[in-house]
Write a protein that holds these residues in place. Structure first.
Motif, PDB file in Angstrom:
ATOM      1  N   THR A   8      -2.789  -1.485  22.890  1.00 13.76           N
ATOM      2  CA  THR A   8      -2.369  -0.981  21.599  1.00 13.76           C
ATOM      3  C   THR A   8      -2.745  -2.138  20.775  1.00 13.76           C
ATOM      4  OG1 THR A   8      -0.507  -0.700  19.858  1.00 13.76           O
ATOM      5  CG2 THR A   8      -0.096  -2.212  21.836  1.00 13.76           C
ATOM      6  N   ALA A   9      -2.680  -2.228  19.343  1.00 16.49           N
ATOM      7  CA  ALA A   9      -2.991  -3.570  18.720  1.00 16.49           C
ATOM      8  C   ALA A   9      -4.577  -3.176  18.593  1.00 16.49           C
ATOM      9  CB  ALA A   9      -3.000  -4.903  19.482  1.00 16.49           C
ATOM     10  N   TRP A  15      -4.405 -12.084  21.707  1.00 12.46           N
ATOM     11  CA  TRP A  15      -3.437 -13.100  21.324  1.00 12.46           C
ATOM     12  C   TRP A  15      -3.533 -14.114  22.603  1.00 12.46           C
ATOM     13  CZ3 TRP A  15      -0.096 -11.855  17.350  1.00 12.46           C
ATOM     14  CH2 TRP A  15      -0.352 -10.624  16.737  1.00 12.46           C
ATOM     15  N   GLN A  24       2.230  -9.618  30.787  1.00  7.01           N
ATOM     16  CA  GLN A  24       1.157  -9.299  29.799  1.00  7.01           C
ATOM     17  C   GLN A  24       0.252  -8.443  30.245  1.00  7.01           C
ATOM     18  OE1 GLN A  24      -0.485 -13.264  29.543  1.00  7.01           O
ATOM     19  NE2 GLN A  24      -2.099 -12.841  30.831  1.00  7.01           N
ATOM     20  N   SER A  26      -3.928  -6.853  29.367  1.00  4.72           N
ATOM     21  CA  SER A  26      -5.124  -7.051  28.850  1.00  4.72           C
ATOM     22  C   SER A  26      -5.965  -5.829  28.969  1.00  4.72           C
ATOM     23  CB  SER A  26      -5.842  -8.267  29.487  1.00  4.72           C
ATOM     24  OG  SER A  26      -6.166  -8.064  30.828  1.00  4.72           O
ATOM     25  N   CYS A  36      -2.067  -8.377  25.123  1.00  6.52           N
ATOM     26  CA  CYS A  36      -0.588  -8.365  24.321  1.00  6.52           C
ATOM     27  C   CYS A  36       0.107  -9.288  25.378  1.00  6.52           C
ATOM     28  CB  CYS A  36      -0.345  -7.190  23.973  1.00  6.52           C
ATOM     29  SG  CYS A  36       1.448  -7.187  23.302  1.00  6.52           S
ATOM     30  N   THR A  40       5.727 -11.598  21.920  1.00  3.00           N
ATOM     31  CA  THR A  40       5.020 -11.710  20.761  1.00  3.00           C
ATOM     32  C   THR A  40       4.815 -10.587  19.870  1.00  3.00           C
ATOM     33  OG1 THR A  40       2.831 -11.010  21.824  1.00  3.00           O
ATOM     34  CG2 THR A  40       3.589 -13.433  22.278  1.00  3.00           C
ATOM     35  N   CYS A  42       2.681  -8.437  18.929  1.00  2.75           N
ATOM     36  CA  CYS A  42       2.055  -7.250  19.385  1.00  2.75           C
ATOM     37  C   CYS A  42       3.160  -6.292  20.034  1.00  2.75           C
ATOM     38  CB  CYS A  42       0.819  -7.411  20.039  1.00  2.75           C
ATOM     39  SG  CYS A  42       0.980  -8.415  21.506  1.00  2.75           S
ATOM     40  N   ASP A  43       4.160  -6.814  20.744  1.00  6.05           N
ATOM     41  CA  ASP A  43       5.233  -6.163  21.298  1.00  6.05           C
ATOM     42  C   ASP A  43       6.282  -5.503  20.556  1.00  6.05           C
ATOM     43  OD1 ASP A  43       6.969  -5.529  23.382  1.00  6.05           O
ATOM     44  OD2 ASP A  43       7.527  -7.505  24.105  1.00  6.05           O
ATOM     45  N   LEU A  51       7.527  -4.801  27.755  1.00  9.76           N
ATOM     46  CA  LEU A  51       6.524  -4.927  26.843  1.00  9.76           C
ATOM     47  C   LEU A  51       6.014  -3.531  26.381  1.00  9.76           C
ATOM     48  CD1 LEU A  51       3.088  -7.023  27.450  1.00  9.76           C
ATOM     49  CD2 LEU A  51       3.335  -5.298  25.801  1.00  9.76           C
ATOM     50  N   LEU A  53       3.815  -1.212  23.527  1.00 18.55           N
ATOM     51  CA  LEU A  53       2.906  -1.313  22.430  1.00 18.55           C
ATOM     52  C   LEU A  53       2.750   0.032  21.519  1.00 18.55           C
ATOM     53  CD1 LEU A  53      -0.193  -2.129  24.863  1.00 18.55           C
ATOM     54  CD2 LEU A  53       1.365  -3.540  23.408  1.00 18.55           C
TER      55      LEU A  53
END
Length: 242
Positions: A8-9, A15, A24, A26, A36, A40, A42-43, A51, A53
């Motif tokens: 997502t993002a 990031w 995390q 990727s 993400c 942070t 994006c979470d 985590l 998204l």
């Protein structure tokens, strides 16, 4: 398609992973990169070890309902990822890779158990390959989709999807995972999702678990402590009697 660990993002938005990161994700979708890190911006869920998204299109592929979870034992360590729905709206076959990594899992452990599953819709020709890595040095993985520290523990493939609706399930993949110090796990998935296809990777679409061994349950520790106290009291009475 890809074990599409939730992506997502905005595509191309990266990031920086802090050195203390433990969870995390990727991704690399049609050349667009994504990262993400837990806790942070994006979470969507700021609980540590979860985590989540928001729905996002990366490289023309829409990812919805993506979540990653990390649980540190005892009794059980676990790393898992899922996506409610992944849809390729690009008009051509999409190339997808995703990696999910977590650090600081508890030891000692003796074995691991991994699995992957999902369903396809209008996805004939799509496929996903999966790999699971473990690192006794506890290095962070998944800063990129090629950041896979440690040893390859096991791998599996969905096979090529056929027909209008199809599914895959790897079953339980088990093996030795002997370590006496905190460690990291990284999961990778990569493959192709044909144009107009949808993949559903709900529940435990890719996961790995391991039980912490040799650690007494709290109730057992309590009984042991009570027994030792009782033994000590009995010895003191005996000495007084003598």
């Amino acid at each position: 398609m890809k074990h599409l660990a939730p992506l997502t993002a905005a595509a191309a938005l990266l990031w920086a992973a802090p050195s203390h990161a433990t969870l995390q994700i990727s991704a690399l979708v049609n050349g667009d990169s994504f990262l993400c890190v837990d806790n942070t911006s994006c979470d969507q869920n700021l609980a540590t070890g979860v985590l989540t998204l928001a729905p996002t299109t990366i490289g023309g592929v829409l990812f919805e309902g993506s979540s990653q979870f990390q649980t540190v034992g005892p009794p059980t360590n676990a790393l898992l990822t899922n996506s409610t729905q992944i849809t390729n709206n690009t008009g051509t076959t999409a190339s997808i890779q995703v990696a999910v990594g977590g650090t600081g899992f508890a030891a000692p452990t003796a074995t691991f158990s991994a699995a992957g599953s999902g369903t396809w819709l209008n996805a004939a020709g799509s496929f996903i390959d999966m790999q699971w890595y473990g690192d006794t040095a506890n290095d962070q993985g998944a800063s990129t989709v090629t950041d896979l520290p440690g040893l390859l523990l096991t791998s599996a493939s969905s096979g090529v999807a056929t027909g209008g609706a199809d599914s895959y399930n790897t079953g339980q993949l088990t093996g030795p995972w002997v370590t006496s110090a905190p460690y990291s796990w990284t999961m990778w998935a990569g493959g192709e999702l044909v144009s107009g296809a949808t993949a559903t990777l709900a529940g435990r679409s890719q996961d790995i678990t391991s039980d912490v061994v040799g650690v007494p349950e709290p109730g057992t520790l309590g009984l042991l402590g009570a027994g030792l106290l009782g033994l000590g009291a009995a010895l003191r009475r005996r000495r007084r009697a003598c």
